[in-house]
Structure formats: C-alpha cells, structure tokens
Enzyme design. Structure first.
Site, PDB file in Angstrom:
ATOM      1  N   GLY A 158       0.807  -1.212   0.000  1.00 58.04           N
ATOM      2  CA  GLY A 158       0.000   0.000   0.000  1.00 58.04           C
ATOM      3  C   GLY A 158       0.840   1.261   0.000  1.00 58.04           C
ATOM      4  NE  ARG A 181      -4.098   6.369  -3.075  1.00 57.76           N
ATOM      5  CZ  ARG A 181      -5.428   6.386  -3.082  1.00 57.76           C
ATOM      6  NH1 ARG A 181      -6.067   7.437  -3.567  1.00 57.76           N
ATOM      7  NH2 ARG A 181      -6.122   5.368  -2.608  1.00 57.76           N
ATOM      8  CG  ASP A 205      -6.773  -7.198  -3.352  1.00 56.31           C
ATOM      9  OD1 ASP A 205      -6.428  -7.081  -2.162  1.00 56.31           O
ATOM     10  OD2 ASP A 205      -7.972  -7.281  -3.702  1.00 56.31           O
ATOM     11  CE1 TYR A 219      -7.935   1.205   9.279  1.00 54.54           C
ATOM     12  CE2 TYR A 219      -8.127   2.435  11.338  1.00 54.54           C
ATOM     13  CZ  TYR A 219      -7.419   2.126  10.186  1.00 54.54           C
ATOM     14  OH  TYR A 219      -6.211   2.737   9.939  1.00 54.54           O
ATOM     15  CB  ALA A 273     -11.982  -5.621  15.252  1.00 51.74           C
ATOM     16  CB  ALA A 274      -8.662  -4.991  11.159  1.00 50.80           C
ATOM     17  CE  LYS A 275      -4.873  -0.362  10.173  1.00 54.63           C
ATOM     18  NZ  LYS A 275      -3.669  -0.641   9.354  1.00 54.63           N
TER      19      LYS A 275
END
Length: 247
Positions: A12, A15, A63, A155, A157-159
C-alpha cells in the site's frame, strides 16, 4: 543507520503513509518495492521520486487480500532485487459504519485486507525475513486499534489484531535473529483527512497534546529505525506515534 542495499517491500505504498515510508527508505539507499492495487500512476511517481533521490525502486501491483497476487509481488521483488530484507505491512482500507448498520460484507472486506493481507504477505515473505541478515517485519497499525473510534468497529478490531500477530511472529522469528514490530500512528496529514470537515479536524487536534497532526515523515522515521540494523534488540513492540494521545 544506513539502509544501503537493503531490499524493502512496502504494501500500500503508492499513497499516504506507505508512500512516505517508501520514499524515506529509498532516500536512505534501500531497494524499494512499491506495492499498489489501483493507483498505478501514483506508484510510478513514487518510483521516480526514489530514483531521483539516488535510490532504486520497482512497482508491484497486487491486492494483498489475494494470495496469488502476493505470490506475484514476491516474484517481482526477487527478480528485481533478490529476497526481501524488510517487509512493511501497511496496506489497509476502511468501511466505516455505525455497528448496528454495518454489514457483514463491510466487516469481512476490512478483515480480508487489513488482517488477511498481513497474513498473506508475511507468510509469503517469511522465509526471506528469516534468512536475511537482520530481517525485519514492521506492521502499521493505528491508534484506533488501541482506543477505538465511533463507526470503525471493523477497522479497530483489525488494527488491534495486528498487535497480537506482531508479538507472536516476533517470538517465532527470534531464533533466526530477525525481528517483528508494530507502529501505531495517530491521525496523520494525508489525503484521507482532506475530506474531514474543518470543525471535526479542529476537535481531533484539540485532543492531541502536541496540538498537531502527524506528518508522514514522523511515521517513516520510526519505521526506518525499526527496519535498520540499529533496532536489532527491539522486537515484539508496539510503538505509538500519536503526539501523546495516550497520555
């Protein structure tokens, strides 16, 4: 703390924070793999910036949620520079919605990219990091993973999940002499915040003891340290770069 000759894959990185990290490491002499999913033009601009600063870089479209595309990214890296010394798992997305209105699709997509992508990339580059002289894994989380944020249950929870993953991989990499650490940035001045209304931005800044947003260079400098040989006795840590928001 030179990065000369070290091969760094940053997901990623066309940017935002990822690009800032890529350009920072490239300017330090690293060989950089710029990963993007759809922002090809921005990725090529990042390559130009790194080469103009005397570094070397290539692009790799993938991806991170798609394992086959991650395999291709590893092949691009190996063909251009050989095995990776450093993997920075930065790629992530948001799909914000108040929890009672959040769909399972919105939940799953954020998990697939933010956690699944980290799994895919770390597993594909694991042998590179293990076998490298001073191999490094750096995962980019967020202050939201520690504090939560309204409308970002997926977000957050993922982080937050990145913390436990990082500490576990740090234990498993340790016998090979490689390290794994996590960086948790606070609110950062990137394009993502340009759409935030001024009054909301003012409220955010008022909650930051240093009274400013982070710049991408603030994050990149910490990543550079963790990616370098100077951090050889630092592993399994979550480094907050948030202007004192935890105080």
């Amino acid at each position: 703390m030179s990065m000369d000759g070290r091969t760094c894959v940053i997901t990623g990185s066309a940017r935002g924070i990822g690009r800032g990290i890529a350009e920072y490491l490239g300017a330090e002499g690293a060989n950089v793999v710029i990963n993007y999913r759809s922002s090809k033009e921005s990725a090529l601009e990042a390559v130009d910036a790194i080469e103009s600063a005397g570094g070397s870089a290539v692009t790799a479209r993938a991806d991170v949620a798609d394992r086959e595309e991650v395999v291709h990214m590893r092949e691009v890296c190996h063909d251009a520079f050989g095995p990776a010394d450093v993997l920075v798992n930065n790629a992530g997305i948001t799909a914000d919605e108040q929890f009672t209105e959040m769909t399972r699709e919105e939940w799953d997509r954020v998990m697939d990219v933010n956690l699944g992508g980290m799994f895919n990339c770390t597993q594909e580059f694991y042998d590179d990091i293990w076998n490298a002289d001073e191999g490094r894994l750096v995962n980019i989380s967020s202050v939201v993973g520690k504090q939560g944020n309204f409308g970002q249950a997926n977000y957050a929870a993922a982080k937050s999940g990145m913390f436990g993953f990082t500490r576990t991989i740090a234990l498993e990499l340790a016998k090979g002499g490689s390290t794994a650490n996590c960086v948790a940035p606070g609110f950062t001045a990137t394009d993502m915040l340009k759409s935030v209304p001024d009054h909301v931005l003012e409220r955010i800044i008022s909650g930051i003891p240093l009274e400013r947003l982070a710049e991408v260079e603030d994050i990149a400098a910490v990543v550079r340290f963790l990616a370098s040989e100077d951090s050889s006795y630092v592993t399994g840590e979550v480094i907050d770069v948030n202007g004192g928001m935890d105080l």
